[in-house]
Design a protein around this motif. Sequence first.
Motif, PDB file in Angstrom:
ATOM      1  N   LEU A  31       0.830  -1.205   0.000  1.00  0.00           N
ATOM      2  CA  LEU A  31       0.000   0.000   0.000  1.00  0.00           C
ATOM      3  C   LEU A  31       0.867   1.257   0.000  1.00  0.00           C
ATOM      4  CD1 LEU A  31      -2.837  -1.014   2.505  1.00  0.00           C
ATOM      5  CD2 LEU A  31      -2.921  -0.957   0.011  1.00  0.00           C
ATOM      6  N   GLY A  32       1.994   1.197   0.705  1.00  0.00           N
ATOM      7  CA  GLY A  32       2.887   2.347   0.704  1.00  0.00           C
ATOM      8  C   GLY A  32       3.432   2.646  -0.681  1.00  0.00           C
ATOM      9  N   LEU A  33       3.687   1.612  -1.463  1.00  0.00           N
ATOM     10  CA  LEU A  33       4.166   1.813  -2.829  1.00  0.00           C
ATOM     11  C   LEU A  33       3.044   2.249  -3.768  1.00  0.00           C
ATOM     12  CD1 LEU A  33       6.514  -1.312  -3.122  1.00  0.00           C
ATOM     13  CD2 LEU A  33       7.200   1.083  -2.811  1.00  0.00           C
ATOM     14  N   MET A  34       1.854   1.702  -3.554  1.00  0.00           N
ATOM     15  CA  MET A  34       0.718   2.036  -4.422  1.00  0.00           C
ATOM     16  C   MET A  34       0.144   3.411  -4.091  1.00  0.00           C
ATOM     17  SD  MET A  34      -1.240  -1.645  -4.443  1.00  0.00           S
ATOM     18  CE  MET A  34      -2.670  -0.922  -5.263  1.00  0.00           C
ATOM     19  N   GLY A  35       0.130   3.757  -2.790  1.00  0.00           N
ATOM     20  CA  GLY A  35      -0.412   5.045  -2.375  1.00  0.00           C
ATOM     21  C   GLY A  35      -1.903   5.179  -2.607  1.00  0.00           C
ATOM     22  N   PRO A  36      -2.748   4.270  -2.035  1.00  0.00           N
ATOM     23  CA  PRO A  36      -4.193   4.381  -2.240  1.00  0.00           C
ATOM     24  C   PRO A  36      -4.784   5.616  -1.570  1.00  0.00           C
ATOM     25  CG  PRO A  36      -3.722   2.749  -0.560  1.00  0.00           C
ATOM     26  CD  PRO A  36      -2.403   3.169  -1.136  1.00  0.00           C
ATOM     27  N   PHE A  37      -6.005   5.956  -1.961  1.00  0.00           N
ATOM     28  CA  PHE A  37      -6.748   7.090  -1.404  1.00  0.00           C
ATOM     29  C   PHE A  37      -5.971   8.402  -1.528  1.00  0.00           C
ATOM     30  CE2 PHE A  37      -7.797   3.360   1.380  1.00  0.00           C
ATOM     31  CZ  PHE A  37      -9.011   3.060   0.781  1.00  0.00           C
ATOM     32  N   GLY A  38      -5.199   8.536  -2.575  1.00  0.00           N
ATOM     33  CA  GLY A  38      -4.478   9.780  -2.819  1.00  0.00           C
ATOM     34  C   GLY A  38      -3.191   9.931  -2.053  1.00  0.00           C
ATOM     35  N   SER A  39      -2.834   8.933  -1.229  1.00  0.00           N
ATOM     36  CA  SER A  39      -1.607   9.072  -0.442  1.00  0.00           C
ATOM     37  C   SER A  39      -0.350   9.015  -1.309  1.00  0.00           C
ATOM     38  CB  SER A  39      -1.537   7.968   0.630  1.00  0.00           C
ATOM     39  OG  SER A  39      -1.495   6.680   0.044  1.00  0.00           O
ATOM     40  N   PHE A  40      -0.494   8.544  -2.554  1.00  0.00           N
ATOM     41  CA  PHE A  40       0.658   8.488  -3.458  1.00  0.00           C
ATOM     42  C   PHE A  40       1.258   9.869  -3.684  1.00  0.00           C
ATOM     43  CE2 PHE A  40       2.632   8.553  -7.670  1.00  0.00           C
ATOM     44  CZ  PHE A  40       3.506   7.484  -7.567  1.00  0.00           C
ATOM     45  N   PHE A  41       0.390  10.905  -3.592  1.00  0.00           N
ATOM     46  CA  PHE A  41       0.863  12.267  -3.872  1.00  0.00           C
ATOM     47  C   PHE A  41       1.476  12.936  -2.658  1.00  0.00           C
ATOM     48  CE2 PHE A  41      -2.534  11.345  -6.918  1.00  0.00           C
ATOM     49  CZ  PHE A  41      -1.853  11.540  -8.115  1.00  0.00           C
ATOM     50  N   ASN A  42       1.457  12.241  -1.519  1.00  0.00           N
ATOM     51  CA  ASN A  42       2.118  12.794  -0.342  1.00  0.00           C
ATOM     52  C   ASN A  42       3.630  12.688  -0.503  1.00  0.00           C
ATOM     53  OD1 ASN A  42      -0.349  13.283   0.887  1.00  0.00           O
ATOM     54  ND2 ASN A  42      -0.416  11.245   1.817  1.00  0.00           N
ATOM     55  N   ALA A  43       4.315  13.715  -0.127  1.00  0.00           N
ATOM     56  CA  ALA A  43       5.768  13.730  -0.274  1.00  0.00           C
ATOM     57  C   ALA A  43       6.416  12.741   0.685  1.00  0.00           C
ATOM     58  CB  ALA A  43       6.292  15.140  -0.024  1.00  0.00           C
ATOM     59  N   ASN A  44       7.703  12.496   0.445  1.00  0.00           N
ATOM     60  CA  ASN A  44       8.507  11.647   1.309  1.00  0.00           C
ATOM     61  C   ASN A  44       8.036  10.183   1.268  1.00  0.00           C
ATOM     62  OD1 ASN A  44      10.106  10.525   3.304  1.00  0.00           O
ATOM     63  ND2 ASN A  44       9.960  12.310   4.651  1.00  0.00           N
ATOM     64  N   PRO A  45       8.363   9.449   0.203  1.00  0.00           N
ATOM     65  CA  PRO A  45       7.939   8.039   0.081  1.00  0.00           C
ATOM     66  C   PRO A  45       8.329   7.156   1.262  1.00  0.00           C
ATOM     67  CG  PRO A  45       8.774   8.847  -1.998  1.00  0.00           C
ATOM     68  CD  PRO A  45       9.055   9.926  -1.000  1.00  0.00           C
ATOM     69  N   PRO A  46       9.547   7.279   1.842  1.00  0.00           N
ATOM     70  CA  PRO A  46       9.857   6.425   3.002  1.00  0.00           C
ATOM     71  C   PRO A  46       8.898   6.648   4.165  1.00  0.00           C
ATOM     72  CG  PRO A  46      11.866   7.372   2.110  1.00  0.00           C
ATOM     73  CD  PRO A  46      10.731   8.064   1.422  1.00  0.00           C
ATOM     74  N   LEU A  47       8.486   7.917   4.376  1.00  0.00           N
ATOM     75  CA  LEU A  47       7.536   8.203   5.442  1.00  0.00           C
ATOM     76  C   LEU A  47       6.182   7.587   5.124  1.00  0.00           C
ATOM     77  CD1 LEU A  47       7.133   9.662   8.120  1.00  0.00           C
ATOM     78  CD2 LEU A  47       6.479  11.699   6.837  1.00  0.00           C
ATOM     79  N   ARG A  48       5.801   7.629   3.835  1.00  0.00           N
ATOM     80  CA  ARG A  48       4.537   7.017   3.424  1.00  0.00           C
ATOM     81  C   ARG A  48       4.562   5.504   3.661  1.00  0.00           C
ATOM     82  NH1 ARG A  48       4.420   8.450  -1.854  1.00  0.00           N
ATOM     83  NH2 ARG A  48       5.014   6.376  -2.614  1.00  0.00           N
ATOM     84  N   LEU A  49       5.674   4.878   3.354  1.00  0.00           N
ATOM     85  CA  LEU A  49       5.813   3.443   3.604  1.00  0.00           C
ATOM     86  C   LEU A  49       5.691   3.136   5.101  1.00  0.00           C
ATOM     87  CD1 LEU A  49       8.727   2.394   1.215  1.00  0.00           C
ATOM     88  CD2 LEU A  49       6.476   1.316   1.325  1.00  0.00           C
ATOM     89  N   ALA A  50       6.383   3.934   5.913  1.00  0.00           N
ATOM     90  CA  ALA A  50       6.335   3.709   7.361  1.00  0.00           C
ATOM     91  C   ALA A  50       4.912   3.874   7.890  1.00  0.00           C
ATOM     92  CB  ALA A  50       7.288   4.671   8.066  1.00  0.00           C
ATOM     93  N   TYR A  51       4.189   4.875   7.359  1.00  0.00           N
ATOM     94  CA  TYR A  51       2.821   5.116   7.801  1.00  0.00           C
ATOM     95  C   TYR A  51       1.925   3.921   7.484  1.00  0.00           C
ATOM     96  CZ  TYR A  51      -1.934   6.911   7.827  1.00  0.00           C
ATOM     97  OH  TYR A  51      -3.282   7.059   8.050  1.00  0.00           O
ATOM     98  N   TRP A  52       1.987   3.428   6.252  1.00  0.00           N
ATOM     99  CA  TRP A  52       1.114   2.320   5.859  1.00  0.00           C
ATOM    100  C   TRP A  52       1.494   1.029   6.579  1.00  0.00           C
ATOM    101  CZ3 TRP A  52      -3.496   2.550   4.114  1.00  0.00           C
ATOM    102  CH2 TRP A  52      -3.909   3.602   3.307  1.00  0.00           C
TER     103      TRP A  52
END
Length: 260
Positions: A31-52
């Motif tokens: 999910l962190g790589l796909m970025g569902p629900f618009g989260s893909f456009f959030n900056a900082n991919p490592p942080l997005r991965l950690a969040y998911w």
Amino acid sequence: MSAVAANPPLLGTAREWAIDLTVGVGIGVLLGLMGPFGSFFNANPPLRLAYWIGTIASGMVFFGIVTRLAAAAARRLGVPDWATTPPVVLIGSAIQGMPWRPVAISLWPQIDHAVPPLAWYGQCLAITTPIVLAYYFIRVRPQAHAPAREGLVPVEAPAPAADPGAVLYLRMEDHYVRIRTEHGSRLEMGPLARVTAGLGGVEGLQTHRSWWVARRAITGVERDGRNLRLRLIDGETAPVSRASVAKLRAAGWLAEENIA
């Protein structure tokens, strides 16, 4: 030497949790790589991965516990355990999902305006539903409807014939026979015919392909349309197959005045 099944832990084994958390981390990475629900456009991919990873792993723990406890409570109350899945999804999504909203807003402030609380709850439902259903069908339902093979341990146990007078009934469960006695119950390797053969002179009959009942265990007979069931002294009811009706009637078990 016989094989008895120890009751599986209510909240699952360490091995199950290791598998579940590994799967949860894998889903979080995906999910962190796909970025569902618009989260893909959030900056900082490592942080997005950690969040998911954090949200899914914590969700696996939360719903793994709640789904098991809710199903166990339902069975104690005589309610079908599957009936707990909708409330677990609806209520659990709020309990587990809403605390993550301020976390997400602190990381990406634009979420506060872009995703209102109701939409956030809908996203939580979309993620929670498959998790709860997976837990029910993979972990809860097999535990409730079949003996746990991993819980089988070889122990020295007396055969049923060692105390035949205490046996109330036998019931098939998967490939095993549950022996209910005055003192509790245990599992023996089946088939049913082999276990009943060890009961010696106990007065009883096979009422169904998966049930054998001692006469002393019967407190009454219930009729449900064309079907009959025997009321037993521990509150259970044993089914009577149509092929067994004549046999039970000939033995005097189904006197009309005893049928409710």
